[in-house]
Design an enzyme around this catalytic site. Structure first.
Site, PDB file in Angstrom:
ATOM      1  N   SER A   1       0.842  -1.199   0.000  1.00 57.20           N
ATOM      2  CA  SER A   1       0.000   0.000   0.000  1.00 57.20           C
ATOM      3  C   SER A   1       0.875   1.246   0.000  1.00 57.20           C
ATOM      4  O   SER A   1       2.006   1.229   0.512  1.00 57.20           O
ATOM      5  CB  SER A   1      -0.900   0.018   1.240  1.00 57.20           C
ATOM      6  OG  SER A   1      -1.594   1.252   1.362  1.00 57.20           O
TER       7      SER A   1
ATOM      8  N   TYR B   1      -1.434   0.318  10.479  1.00 59.68           N
ATOM      9  CA  TYR B   1      -1.575  -0.289   9.145  1.00 59.68           C
ATOM     10  C   TYR B   1      -0.377   0.081   8.272  1.00 59.68           C
ATOM     11  O   TYR B   1       0.207  -0.772   7.595  1.00 59.68           O
ATOM     12  CB  TYR B   1      -2.870   0.207   8.518  1.00 59.68           C
ATOM     13  CG  TYR B   1      -3.131  -0.274   7.109  1.00 59.68           C
ATOM     14  CD1 TYR B   1      -3.604  -1.559   6.863  1.00 59.68           C
ATOM     15  CD2 TYR B   1      -2.918   0.570   6.013  1.00 59.68           C
ATOM     16  CE1 TYR B   1      -3.854  -1.994   5.566  1.00 59.68           C
ATOM     17  CE2 TYR B   1      -3.173   0.139   4.724  1.00 59.68           C
ATOM     18  CZ  TYR B   1      -3.636  -1.138   4.503  1.00 59.68           C
ATOM     19  OH  TYR B   1      -3.881  -1.564   3.212  1.00 59.68           O
TER      20      TYR B   1
END
Length: 245
Positions: free
Chosen positions: A138, A151
């Protein structure tokens, strides 16, 4: 006919990518936690043109199951040409800040389980002397932000691990692809407000397919996220820490 293993196959990005593989007549093996959804997806992919589709349940945090899951996939397909790892969770940052248990679970799901699977796949692909390993990381892993640093830390760890793995495996002819999507409209992000920076899983899937075909090392999806993240990384820390990002 490519033999493709997809881990986290019921994620929106993985499903969209699997449909593209199926349309090319690939042989597929799907792993995810929800077996009922897997079976529905397998039936759909068979209709879309896949040469064959097998599936099995896997909780990625059950590390002891990883070796058998990969071996079963290889046995069912007669080998693995491409492995796509696409599982993940978007935890509650505020809740993680108050709970080490939740933080460790997020790190386990989004980073440690991926590293475990990558280690097993890397050794297999190195021995066979070829193949492609692709992982959905990501843009969140490019810089820690107050809104999602748990995250982001997990995705950053995966990205760094893939960098080293790529350097190791290139001598064996193994292709390692790091996939860095930006904001994607999926069930995992359903509660978040959408805007012009958001993309569909289908658009990301198209980019993954092209990146695999082109033997890319790192791909930002859509491509303009590379410019966005370059700008974000260039912001001095003394300024960045004052921003509400």
């Amino acid at each position: 006919m490519q033999r493709i293993l997809i881990i986290g196959a019921t994620s929106a990005i993985a499903e969209a990518t699997a449909r593209r593989f199926a349309a090319r007549g690939a042989r597929l093996y799907l792993l995810a936690r929800n077996v009922e959804r897997l079976r529905d997806l397998a039936s759909d992919l068979a209709i879309r043109g896949a040469a064959a589709v097998d599936c099995a349940g896997l909780d990625v945090n059950a590390f002891d199951r990883h070796p058998a899951a990969i071996e079963d996939a290889a046995q069912a397909m007669g080998g693995i040409d491409v492995a796509l790892i696409a599982h993940g969770t978007l935890g509650d940052q505020a809740a993680c800040e108050q709970s080490i248990e939740l933080t460790l679970l997020e790190l386990s799901t989004n980073a440690i389980s991926v590293i475990s699977l990558l280690t097993l796949l890397a050794n297999r692909f190195e021995t066979q002397g070829g193949g492609s390993i692709a992982v959905v990381s990501s843009v969140a892993g490019d810089r820690g932000r107050r809104s999602n640093y748990v995250y982001g830390a997990a995705k950053g760890a995966v990205t760094i691990f893939l960098q080293g793995l790529r350097n190791r495996l290139q001598r064996s002819g193994v292709h390692v692809l790091t996939i860095k999507p930006g904001f994607v409209d999926t069930p995992m992000t359903a509660a978040l407000e959408k805007g012009p920076l958001w993309s569909s899983p289908e658009r990301i899937a198209q980019g993954i397919e092209r990146a695999l075909e082109g033997k890319r090392d790192v791909v930002y999806l859509p491509a303009w996220w590379r410019l966005v993240m370059t700008a974000i990384k260039l912001i001095p820390e003394r300024i960045f820490k004052k921003l509400s990002l």
